[in-house]
Scaffold this motif. Structure first.
Motif, PDB file in Angstrom:
ATOM      1  N   ARG A   1       1.042   4.032  -2.983  1.00 32.28           N
ATOM      2  CA  ARG A   1       0.786   5.443  -2.654  1.00 32.28           C
ATOM      3  C   ARG A   1       1.977   6.317  -3.042  1.00 32.28           C
ATOM      4  O   ARG A   1       1.795   7.421  -3.554  1.00 32.28           O
TER       5      ARG A   1
ATOM      6  N   GLN B   1       0.835  -1.199   0.000  1.00 32.86           N
ATOM      7  CA  GLN B   1       0.000   0.000   0.000  1.00 32.86           C
ATOM      8  C   GLN B   1       0.871   1.251   0.000  1.00 32.86           C
ATOM      9  O   GLN B   1       0.604   2.212  -0.710  1.00 32.86           O
TER      10      GLN B   1
ATOM     11  N   ASP C   1      -1.877   9.896   5.989  1.00 29.97           N
ATOM     12  CA  ASP C   1      -2.718  11.075   5.794  1.00 29.97           C
ATOM     13  C   ASP C   1      -2.668  11.999   6.997  1.00 29.97           C
ATOM     14  O   ASP C   1      -2.662  13.218   6.860  1.00 29.97           O
TER      15      ASP C   1
ATOM     16  N   LYS D   1      -2.659   3.935   5.693  1.00 27.45           N
ATOM     17  CA  LYS D   1      -3.137   5.100   4.945  1.00 27.45           C
ATOM     18  C   LYS D   1      -3.458   6.249   5.893  1.00 27.45           C
ATOM     19  O   LYS D   1      -3.088   7.396   5.648  1.00 27.45           O
TER      20      LYS D   1
END
Length: 147
Positions: free
Chosen positions: A63, A59, A127, A123
């Motif tokens: 990203r 992931q 973020d 994530k």
């Protein structure tokens, strides 16, 4: 979407952590209570650890590529391969296990819930880090944008 924009949400972050901890906890509780040999328990534990690490790494790499951060193709392929291998090992292990079908389903669901939780938590951590590095004016402008 530029590299500074994000979709951090405290509610989604909490739910992601619940999915991660719940999935891992349920999977490990099932292993603890399972009537199987220790080497079988070790196999399923190792598959879980490989799945968690590879899904978070994959992931992150995806990203990074999306945001224009340089990534090496070999690392990207290695992460994807490790992820596929972990899922394949779980499927092969459960297919050949002498467990009830409901037990096989239990391990499969807990495994995939853990993988989802790992990706979502990774994530959200990223973020959240982006949100903390933004200038106050950037955050205000981002909140004014239509969805």
């Amino acid at each position: 979407m530029d590299s500074k924009s994000s979709t951090y949400s405290p509610a989604f972050s909490i739910v992601s952590w619940i999915a991660l901890v719940g999935g891992i906890g349920t999977y490990l509780l099932g292993l603890w209570n399972a009537e199987m040999q220790l080497n079988e328990k070790g196999y399923y534990f190792a598959v879980l650890v490989l799945g968690l690490f590879s899904s978070a790494s994959y992931q992150k790499t995806v990203r990074d590529k999306y945001e224009g951060i340089p990534t090496t193709p070999i690392y990207y392929i290695t992460c994807l391969a490790a992820f596929i291998i972990s899922v394949a090992l779980l499927i092969v292990g459960l297919w050949n296990a002498t467990l009830l079908l409901s037990e096989k389903g239990f391990y499969g669901l807990a495994f995939f819930l853990s993988l989802f939780g790992t990706v979502a938590v990774q994530k959200n951590i990223r973020d959240g880090g982006i949100e903390r590095t933004k200038e106050p004016a950037e955050v205000a402008n981002a909140e004014d944008l239509p969805e």
